[in-house]
Enzyme design. Structure first.
Site, PDB file in Angstrom:
ATOM      1  N   GLY A 480     -23.705 -11.868 -34.943  1.00 35.67           N
ATOM      2  CA  GLY A 480     -25.084 -11.888 -34.458  1.00 35.67           C
ATOM      3  C   GLY A 480     -26.087 -12.177 -35.557  1.00 35.67           C
ATOM      4  O   GLY A 480     -27.287 -12.033 -35.368  1.00 35.67           O
ATOM      5  N   SER A 519     -19.976  -7.301 -45.630  1.00 36.68           N
ATOM      6  CA  SER A 519     -21.087  -6.650 -44.915  1.00 36.68           C
ATOM      7  C   SER A 519     -22.445  -6.997 -45.528  1.00 36.68           C
ATOM      8  O   SER A 519     -23.337  -6.165 -45.591  1.00 36.68           O
ATOM      9  CB  SER A 519     -20.911  -5.122 -44.894  1.00 36.68           C
ATOM     10  OG  SER A 519     -19.783  -4.776 -44.139  1.00 36.68           O
ATOM     11  N   THR A 522     -26.759  -9.016 -43.065  1.00 33.08           N
ATOM     12  CA  THR A 522     -28.112  -8.549 -42.758  1.00 33.08           C
ATOM     13  C   THR A 522     -28.865  -8.211 -44.034  1.00 33.08           C
ATOM     14  O   THR A 522     -30.042  -8.542 -44.164  1.00 33.08           O
ATOM     15  CB  THR A 522     -28.045  -7.314 -41.845  1.00 33.08           C
ATOM     16  OG1 THR A 522     -27.478  -7.729 -40.605  1.00 33.08           O
ATOM     17  CG2 THR A 522     -29.436  -6.737 -41.603  1.00 33.08           C
ATOM     18  N   ALA A 711     -32.951  -1.638 -43.083  1.00 35.34           N
ATOM     19  CA  ALA A 711     -31.618  -1.817 -42.487  1.00 35.34           C
ATOM     20  C   ALA A 711     -30.520  -1.666 -43.524  1.00 35.34           C
ATOM     21  O   ALA A 711     -30.657  -2.097 -44.664  1.00 35.34           O
ATOM     22  CB  ALA A 711     -31.528  -3.185 -41.837  1.00 35.34           C
ATOM     23  N   LYS A 712     -29.402  -1.059 -43.081  1.00 37.30           N
ATOM     24  CA  LYS A 712     -28.185  -1.007 -43.884  1.00 37.30           C
ATOM     25  C   LYS A 712     -27.069  -1.736 -43.116  1.00 37.30           C
ATOM     26  O   LYS A 712     -27.237  -2.132 -41.967  1.00 37.30           O
ATOM     27  CB  LYS A 712     -27.784   0.450 -44.155  1.00 37.30           C
ATOM     28  CG  LYS A 712     -28.889   1.235 -44.844  1.00 37.30           C
ATOM     29  CD  LYS A 712     -28.355   2.452 -45.582  1.00 37.30           C
ATOM     30  CE  LYS A 712     -28.183   3.655 -44.694  1.00 37.30           C
ATOM     31  NZ  LYS A 712     -27.840   4.875 -45.470  1.00 37.30           N
ATOM     32  N   VAL A 714     -23.528  -2.810 -41.164  1.00 37.24           N
ATOM     33  CA  VAL A 714     -22.763  -2.222 -40.062  1.00 37.24           C
ATOM     34  C   VAL A 714     -21.505  -3.025 -39.738  1.00 37.24           C
ATOM     35  O   VAL A 714     -20.697  -2.632 -38.918  1.00 37.24           O
ATOM     36  CB  VAL A 714     -23.668  -2.081 -38.808  1.00 37.24           C
ATOM     37  CG1 VAL A 714     -23.968  -3.444 -38.194  1.00 37.24           C
ATOM     38  CG2 VAL A 714     -23.073  -1.136 -37.781  1.00 37.24           C
ATOM     39  N   GLY A 715     -21.313  -4.149 -40.424  1.00 38.82           N
ATOM     40  CA  GLY A 715     -20.222  -5.053 -40.043  1.00 38.82           C
ATOM     41  C   GLY A 715     -18.832  -4.460 -40.159  1.00 38.82           C
ATOM     42  O   GLY A 715     -17.986  -4.663 -39.301  1.00 38.82           O
ATOM     43  N   GLU A 716     -18.576  -3.737 -41.217  1.00 32.44           N
ATOM     44  CA  GLU A 716     -17.193  -3.293 -41.468  1.00 32.44           C
ATOM     45  C   GLU A 716     -16.970  -1.802 -41.260  1.00 32.44           C
ATOM     46  O   GLU A 716     -15.865  -1.365 -40.966  1.00 32.44           O
ATOM     47  CB  GLU A 716     -16.811  -3.642 -42.919  1.00 32.44           C
ATOM     48  CG  GLU A 716     -16.821  -5.136 -43.174  1.00 32.44           C
ATOM     49  CD  GLU A 716     -16.537  -5.467 -44.626  1.00 32.44           C
ATOM     50  OE1 GLU A 716     -15.368  -5.390 -45.018  1.00 32.44           O
ATOM     51  OE2 GLU A 716     -17.475  -5.809 -45.362  1.00 32.44           O
TER      52      GLU A 716
END
Lengths: 1131, 158
Positions: A480, A519, A522, A711-712, A714-716
């Protein structure tokens, strides 16, 4: 200046939703340029060998072949960069030797797949086999053959033994300790889109349409391999069908497609088959972690001490940093006094490991989080409280060097306690065999692992049309990122989302970027777009101020607005001198100030700017009868900083958690002799919609000044805590600590039996002369028979020559069909769901396919005089289920467990009965006894036979009949009508089979119908099936039918097991014992136990199936007695 | 004896049926219809799901020569499935999107058969379509939401 649109924090629809939901999104293999050739790869069949001779001349003579490449087409000594420096070790094609099964030896491009396949078969390679090292212990054994010259020791690619913190203090403080050796297996990404590339060399440039997460690595590596400038390679912006790390660096298909295209100047499509995808893409590295954890008397964690062996596979790829990330986690989550490790990355003759979501952390997390639980127990503390009190803290530097800003792990743990109902579920009211478990997780937001890793670039453009275009050089493989970057630009520029577009990947259109991995999408891309958008906002305000004649302006709704007036940003574009072609564009590069690099000698670098945290909790129920684990509830609470798009964040969390569960419950790559055994979804239990619960997600938000808009990553992260939380839940349910994944039913059931001190079943083989021969044969397998048959016998293996289908016949009568079948090259086709698969697996190449769908009598279900029913063989499973629904519910219940709704729509009754065995050796290309002939071994005897092989009556072949209908029809006393040139005959179900999945048909005969006796409709029935996923073939199944009289006594009961024996198996004593009694589940189990003792002859790894059979027999008996199903009880 | 047809009807177009042994998926992709995806080629994953008539089938293990009814891919569903596509977007029921055309087609078939669906039923009916990204919850959420709105609008129309 205002951020107007407020797109941050909104669950806006993904920018590409219309294309993706309507099937018009373009993936790499879609819409190939005209004239695109098809490529195929010749791969090594051996795990370790020298190439003595390689001759491609015959391949070049195959009509339609345009190019063949081998190692000779690349300059000598040229290697992939990969991890870089001394770690680079891999040439683009095998040079003089092959190091694993599947190693690329040559590649071919041709007009058609048929021609390419033929050319591959014509390439002559002579190998001299070398001893292979297939496991870490083998690789480290004295005298083991060495794969590479390594400085760290024989077959040791990297060794590191160091510590952080004060070891003496830690050891002094330690009062209680826990330890264990934890094993995380090789797991495949199994992205839905196979790795795919179209490469086209034209006009002195390489144009690539490739399934890459990060064009950066494709462009840089290809340019270096082929001696090109960076701007001579371009990756076009295509949709990418999932990556999870596997597509985050260059892969071999990209280089091979490029080399082929450069040789012939035509576009070349190289698309991996699913079997190649499973076998030859780089899986998660298997870790063996011996971990000790110690705490002081107050329950404060003091020491983590790890000995880690990582299975590198045959080349480094990114193994060194995967191992490092796994270690780093030990010093990043909690606050021990010290962390010590002794780790080795070990070369083996298996496909190299690769980067996979979590990147080393899931592997060490199972140890860390299990031992946290054990220490908590030893300290008399609640596992959640224990974690909270030991959690890392905000605004601190961890032992690993991570300079943590925000850290809300403690809030996550506290919330997950409530969301899963922790206290109640672990309280006195707990139900037997239910348990809850918890795990923490953490992950960085990007890492400064390579030069440039702390930078990201983005362009933002405003057009005279009013559109805002973000230009970003990374690719979106499904995370995304495209939408997130668009939201950031919209928010900063104050424009509505529907005016924002994002161009990615294509460096003709975008500034270069390193892309999405670690990650970082973002964080890095988000900051870069924010920075460019802010520069654009300032410029627009400047232009607007000039136009409106006031300095006091803001951006809102696509306009620059002053108190009195407004002007559309579109109208400002042409006012800027730097605008060109109707667009004002600003590119900037973001440099992350908080990141420190790995390689410049900083002892404990802070490799990332922010760190995300999570707590997951799982409730499970374990079935003590079968060993099956059901995940009942799952709660995930994440410290995300700020969710830029909450729906997409939730998607990452749920998706990651389910991938983690998959690895915990069943996913594992199984190898035999270095070759992958389970190279297909059917044998690789990916989670299905039915196998996972509805995951409850909560986000903990709060400031993180270093993140874009707080933001932090979140992908992995979400994948990491899933497996340890499950392990801890299973412990809570059973009291057993499992230390190796996956927890398949065989493992769980065996451990339960051991826990309960159950005496292993004796099989009285000394008193069963009928089994002596096969027992002797099996006993000798490890002492030379296997080696002899595998090495020598398979040279004589029968291999089918591919042939095209010449004709499809659609007879209107059974007689016409029988006439067609007189040809030995003709095969009946029902729905085609096995015949076409067997063709793909090179098991069957009929030239005439005889469809039965036009034969009216075979498509009907009719009642016969006397109340029997005749079911046409070409009736589909869906039609059968709908007919059976109320008449013979057991049949409908069984059909509902077969494959998928789509398959059941077309698969036929005869096709189900006649499908070939599903043995994973037989199906996946092993030259086994059944595929290759009498000189070949049965690979199941020595190989992994825990799940899919016979425990009763196995002979030279250990496979079972896979048909569930066979099991059910046999229990119902059905007969099969076979019709051939000399008329019709009726056989029983057991009479139908000559062997596992092999119909005993005479020449020209077909299955015409099944006849269910009237008694089948009046009996009570139960069907229970043990499977790895809903729709799987039975590991063990049981169809039981009983006629129950008014006095509750059973008459004519039949219990028939599937998955246990080569054919459906009826326990002989049980049938006799049941007649005229009112049985109980215990009584059935007792008699069945006797039957199993006297009839079974299990292989060492599948004894558990006999215990599971008893468990199923109890379930089925209870259902017969109660008249209701287990699923109804669950509800 | 019946003869296999020389052409197929796909999303309103007529498409040559290809060589005798070709699968429906081969024929679709060779004719420029790319909505159905090849992910496994063995009927194991659902990414190639299309409608043949009203039945959702795996086009990779279906012999094109045996197809007589109209074939509809995700690209050919048109406005009939507009609510479903929007629901997939609103629930973030896709990420990489590769399985999505197959998911949408399967969901459309499930809902055409009946809109009176419990969540459990939707889960079971959709379980033949693999997704490696989402973890399924959002897909089920989307299909359930459309089931409900279609059921409401049907009841309102009565």
């Amino acid at each position: 200046m205002s951020h107007g649109a407020g797109a941050i924090g909104q669950s806006v629809r993904p920018l590409d939703w219309e294309e993706k939901t309507s099937g018009t999104a373009r993936y790499a293999a879609d819409e190939p340029p005209s004239g695109t050739l098809v490529a195929r790869v010749l791969r090594s069949p051996l795990p370790h060998a020298e190439i003595k001779h390689l001759d491609v001349s015959a391949a070049l003579r195959v009509p339609g072949v345009h190019a063949v490449v081998t190692a000779a087409d690349f300059p000598a000594g040229r290697l992939y960069e990969h991890s870089g420096g001394p770690y680079s070790d891999r040439p683009p094609l095998a040079v003089d030797r092959v190091l694993y099964v599947g190693h690329e030896v040559a590649a071919v491009a041709a007009d058609s797949a048929t021609a390419a396949d033929e050319a591959i078969r014509r390439i002559v390679v002579r190998y001299r086999r070398r001893k292979a090292v297939l496991t870490v212990p083998d690789a480290l054994a004295p005298g083991a053959p060495q794969l590479h010259r390594r400085e760290a020791g024989p077959n040791v690619a990297v060794a590191t033994a160091e510590h952080w913190g004060d070891i003496d203090l830690a050891e002094t403080n330690a009062v209680v300790s826990a330890e264990g050796t934890f094993r995380y297996p090789r797991v495949n990404h199994a992205c839905m889109e196979p790795n795919t590339t179209i490469a086209w060399w034209h006009d002195e440039r390489l144009e690539m349409w490739t399934s890459s997460q990060a064009p950066h690595f494709v462009v840089h590596e290809l340019a270096a391999l082929f001696g090109l400038d960076l701007d001579q390679v371009v990756c076009r912006d295509v949709s990418v069908g999932g990556g999870f790390g596997s597509k985050s660096k260059i892969s071999e298909h990209e280089a091979l497609a490029a080399a082929l295209s450069m040789k012939c100047g035509r576009p070349v499509l190289l698309e991996l088959s699913r079997a190649e995808e499973f076998a030859f893409t780089k899986p998660r590295h298997a870790f063996t972690t011996k971990l000790t954890a110690a705490a002081d008397a107050d329950g404060r964690l003091c020491l983590l001490d790890a000995v880690i062996d990582v299975d590198n596979g045959a080349y480094n790829h990114y193994g060194p940093s995967v191992m490092r990330a796994g270690i780093k986690q030990l010093g990043s989550m909690y606050r021990p006094d010290a962390v010590r490790w002794d780790a080795r990355l070990v070369d083996t003759n298996l496909v190299p490991g690769g980067q996979f979501r979590g990147y080393g952390q899931p592997q060490t997390a199972i140890g860390l989080e299990t031992l946290m639980d054990e220490l908590a127990e030893k300290c008399g503390q609640d596992p959640i409280d224990f974690r909270i009190s030991n959690s890392g803290l905000p605004d601190t530097t961890q032992l690993s060097g991570s300079q943590v800003g925000s850290n809300r792990l403690r809030e996550c743990l506290a919330q997950v306690r409530d969301r899963i109902g922790w206290d109640a579920k672990r309280g006195p009211e707990r139900r037997p065999y239910r348990g809850v478990g918890v795990s923490s997780g953490m992950h960085a937001s990007g890492s400064y692992a390579y030069p440039g890793g702390n930078t990201s670039a983005a362009g933002v453009e405003v057009r005279t049309t009013g559109e805002v275009v973000v230009r970003f050089g990374g690719a979106d493989a499904g995370t995304g990122q495209r939408t997130i970057l668009g939201q950031i630009a919209a928010d900063v520029l104050g424009v509505p989302m529907d005016r924002v577009g994002v161009i990615m990947a294509d460096w003709d259109e975008t500034p270069p970027d390193m892309g999405a991995w670690s990650s970082r999408g973002t964080h890095m891309g988000g900051h870069a777009v924010r920075q460019s958008a802010e520069a654009m906002a300032a410029r627009l305000c400047e232009l607007g101020a000039e136009k409106l004649g006031t300095e006091d302006v803001t951006l809102a709704d696509g306009d620059v607005v002053s108190d009195a007036d407004r002007v559309a940003i579109a109208d400002l574009v042409d006012l800027a001198d730097e605008s060109a072609d109707g667009a004002l564009r600003i590119d900037t590069e973001y440099v992350e100030p908080k990141m420190q690099p790995y390689w410049t000698g900083i002892e404990r670098p802070n490799i990332s700017a922010t760190y995300a945290y999570a707590a997951h909790a799982i409730e499970v129920e374990v079935d003590p009868g079968t060993g099956v684990i059901r995940v009942l509830h799952y709660a995930a609470v994440h410290d995300i900083g700020k969710a830029i798009n909450p729906a997409l964040v939730e998607g990452q969390i749920i998706g990651g958690a389910v991938q983690g569960l998959g690895a915990a419950l069943g996913e594992k790559l199984h190898y035999e002799g270095g070759r992958l055994v389970n190279a297909g979804y059917v044998h690789y239990p990916l989670p299905r919609a039915t196998t996972v619960p509805s995951i409850d997600v909560a986000l903990v938000e709060g400031p993180e000044p270093a993140g874009p808009f707080n933001a932090k990553s979140v992908g992995e992260i979400a994948l990491i805590p899933a497996a340890p939380a499950l392990l801890n839940a299973v412990y809570d349910a059973t009291g057993i600590r499992f230390r190796e994944l996956p927890l398949t039913p065989d493992v769980v059931l065996a451990a339960l039996q051991e826990r309960d001190g159950v005496t292993p079943r004796q099989h009285h083989l000394a008193r069963r002369p009928g089994r002596w021969q096969i027992g002797l044969f099996r006993a000798l397998y490890p002492y030379g028979i296997h080696l002899l048959l595998d090495r020598w016998g398979t040279r004589f293996a029968r291999r089918r020559t591919p042939r095209a289908v010449e004709r499809v016949a659609l007879p209107a009568t059974v007689a016409e069909a029988v006439a067609e079948l007189a040809s030995p090259d003709a095969t009946v086709i029902g729905g085609g769901t096995d015949v076409l698969v067997q063709r793909d697996q090179e098991l069957l190449f009929p030239t005439v396919l005889v469809g039965t769908g036009a034969i009216a009598s075979m498509r009907a279900i009719d009642e016969e005089p006397g109340g029997a029913w005749r079911i046409g063989a070409a009736v589909t499973l869906a039609e059968l289920a709908s007919w059976a629904g109320t008449r013979v519910p057991m049949v409908a219940e069984a059909v509902a467990t077969i494959a998928s709704a789509q398959i059941r729509e077309v698969a036929t009754v005869a096709g189900n009965l006649g499908q070939e065995k599903r043995c994973w050796f037989f199906r996946n290309g092993f030259d086994c006894y059944k595929r290759g002939g009498v000189s070949c071994p049965c690979y199941a005897v020595e190989g992994d036979h825990r799940l899919h092989h016979a425990a009763i009556g196995g002979h030279r072949c250990q496979a079972v009949t896979p048909s569930d209908l066979a099991t059910v029809f046999d229990a119902l006393g059905a007969e099969v009508v076979l019709t051939g040139p000399s008329g019709s005959r009726r056989v029983s179900i057991t009479g139908l089979y000559a062997g596992p999945g092999e119909l005993d048909l005479r020449t020209g005969e077909l299955v015409e119908a099944i006849v269910l006796p009237a008694s089948a409709l009046s009996a009570r029935g139960a069907f229970v099936k043990l499977q790895q996923w809903d729709g799987d073939f039975a590991l063990v199944s049981l169809a039981a039918s009983a006629s129950i009289g008014d006095d509750r006594r059973w008459t004519a009961a039949r219990y028939v097991f599937g998955g246990l024996a080569p054919k459906p198996w009826q326990p002989p004593r049980l049938t006799r014992a049941l007649a005229g009694t009112v049985p109980t589940a215990d009584a059935v189990a007792a008699v069945l136990d006797q039957d199993l003792s006297w009839e079974a002859h299990p292989l060492p790894g599948n004894r558990w199936k006999l215990d599971a059979a008893v468990g199923l027999a109890r379930q089925a008996t209870e259902q017969l007695l109660l008249g209701r199903t287990r699923d109804e009880e669950w509800r | 004896m019946a003869e296999p047809g020389a052409a197929l009807r796909v999303d309103g177009d007529v498409v040559p049926a290809g060589a005798p042994g070709e699968t429906l998926l081969d024929v679709l992709r060779a004719s420029g219809s790319f909505a159905a995806k090849q992910a496994c080629g063995r009927g194991e994953c659902g990414a190639c799901t299309v409608l043949v008539g009203d039945r959702a089938v795996m086009s990779c293990t279906m012999l094109a020569a045996l197809v007589t009814d109209e074939v509809t891919t995700a690209a050919g569903l048109g406005d009939a499935a507009a609510d479903l596509r929007a629901a997939f977007a609103d629930h973030a029921a896709f990420q990489c999107g590769f399985c999505t055309p197959g998911q949408v087609v399967r969901a459309e078939a499930v809902l055409r058969e009946s809109v009176d669906r419990s969540r459990d039923e939707v889960v079971r009916e959709m379980s033949g379509n693999l997704c490696r990204c989402t973890g399924y919850r959002q897909i089920v959420d989307a299909v359930c939401a459309v089931a409900q709105t279609r059921q409401c609008s049907r009841e309102a129309a009565r």
